[in-house]
Scaffold this active site. Structure first.
Site, PDB file in Angstrom:
ATOM      1  N   HIS A  37     -27.256 -21.280 -35.065  1.00  0.00           N
ATOM      2  CA  HIS A  37     -28.714 -21.425 -35.043  1.00  0.00           C
ATOM      3  C   HIS A  37     -29.177 -22.230 -33.835  1.00  0.00           C
ATOM      4  CE1 HIS A  37     -29.376 -19.677 -39.060  1.00  0.00           C
ATOM      5  NE2 HIS A  37     -28.165 -20.152 -39.300  1.00  0.00           N
ATOM      6  N   SER A  96     -14.664 -19.827 -35.173  1.00  0.00           N
ATOM      7  CA  SER A  96     -14.215 -20.249 -33.858  1.00  0.00           C
ATOM      8  C   SER A  96     -14.906 -21.544 -33.480  1.00  0.00           C
ATOM      9  CB  SER A  96     -14.435 -19.163 -32.812  1.00  0.00           C
ATOM     10  OG  SER A  96     -13.758 -19.498 -31.621  1.00  0.00           O
ATOM     11  N   ASP A 136     -22.450 -25.136 -39.231  1.00  0.00           N
ATOM     12  CA  ASP A 136     -21.615 -25.907 -40.144  1.00  0.00           C
ATOM     13  C   ASP A 136     -20.235 -25.968 -39.503  1.00  0.00           C
ATOM     14  OD1 ASP A 136     -23.736 -25.890 -41.901  1.00  0.00           O
ATOM     15  OD2 ASP A 136     -22.670 -24.874 -43.526  1.00  0.00           O
TER      16      ASP A 136
END
Length: 308
Positions: free
Chosen positions: A171, A275, A115
């Site tokens: 992921h 980050s 995200d």
């Protein structure tokens, strides 16, 4: 007051360094002044504090207040707020099962690993990618311990920034086999709009971890590098243990992985605070790969691009 010779030398060096930081470091004054801040020590201290267990009665006012300030979507979290014992536990939270479905496979697909927000994208040309505002950096240096960086020439880069409100697990973006992992020790400059537009070769300079995979099935002919870039107070760039085979990543080095299979949505790693992830897309079919998203917000599992 008379200063002994070693102290005088240290004072002169400190003044010269201050002049260098204030005059020659590009960017806003606040970014220049950050040159004085002990970023590694500060990041260790913040990490230690963030991992301290909080009494149950403190969690709603402290963690809840933090979540409200940054706009964290607690409704997406796997557990209620009171179940997170520390700020670090909240930041590295998992999401509720099924809330981020993966887009369906198609030829040469690549789904978002995070995200976040796409802040840069483009072709890798002459071994370089663009950080922001025309600032280049070297792909070979970004990967450092990966000897064959040339496999990404003519391919693509996408840079995804994670803010404090975002979900901080990374992921797997493709169907494939994991081939190598590494870690690069480095500085801990901030990774935000001001820094990426002002600090040359920022991604080359900062601490980072690298995860490499080659595509199989619908992703055959693609090779992907996911580079987890650390930042100030984000010293923890963690590759998931499943790709390490019981080994520990060296402080500055890496090792091959025995072609472990991976599918989109598998755990790849974790940021301890937010980050940036730089995705590199290369391999024999890189020229046919086309990005479908080149800017703006994106969520885990959403299609970033495919072969056309």
């Amino acid at each position: 007051m008379s200063w002994p010779p070693p102290a005088r030398v240290a004072l002169v060096l400190a003044l010269l360094w201050a002049i260098y930081v204030l005059v020659w470091t590009p960017g806003p004054l606040g970014l220049r002044l950050l040159g004085f801040y002990p970023k590694r020590l500060g990041s260790r201290v913040v990490g230690w504090v963030a991992a301290r267990p909080l009494p149950a009665s403190w969690r709603d006012p402290l963690l809840g207040g933090f979540a409200r300030h940054y706009g964290i979507a607690l409704s997406d979290a796997e557990f209620p707020l009171a179940d997170y014992p520390s700020l670090q536990a909240l930041f590295t939270r998992r999401l509720r099962p099924g809330i981020r479905p993966q887009d369906a496979p198609t030829d040469g697909y690549l789904n978002s690993p995070v995200d976040g927000r796409i802040i840069a994208s483009g072709r890798i040309d002459a071994g370089t990618a663009i950080q922001a505002k025309g600032l280049p950096y070297r792909v070979a240096e970004l990967l450092k311990h990966e000897r064959n960086a040339g496999r990404f020439e003519g391919g693509h880069f996408l840079t995804l920034y994670l803010s404090p409100k975002d979900y901080h697990r990374i992921h797997v973006p493709l169907e494939g086999r994991v081939t190598a992992v590494s870690r690069v020790e480095g500085e801990l400059w901030p990774v935000n709009d001001a820094s990426t537009g002002s600090v040359p070769r920022l991604y080359e300079r900062n601490r980072r971890a690298v995860w490499m995979a080659e595509g199989t099935g619908a992703c055959e002919g693609l090779e992907v590098a996911a580079v987890l870039v650390g930042a100030t107070h984000v010293g923890g760039v963690v590759i998931d243990p499943r790709w390490l085979g019981g080994r520990t990543l060296p402080r500055d080095g890496g090792f091959p992985v025995d072609a472990l299979p991976c599918v989109p949505g598998d755990d790849l790693g974790t940021f301890e605070f937010g980050s940036t992830v730089v995705l590199l897309v290369g391999g024999p079919r890189a020229q046919a790969w086309t990005p479908l998203r080149t800017e703006g917000a994106v969520q885990v599992g959403q299609r970033l691009g495919a072969c056309r």
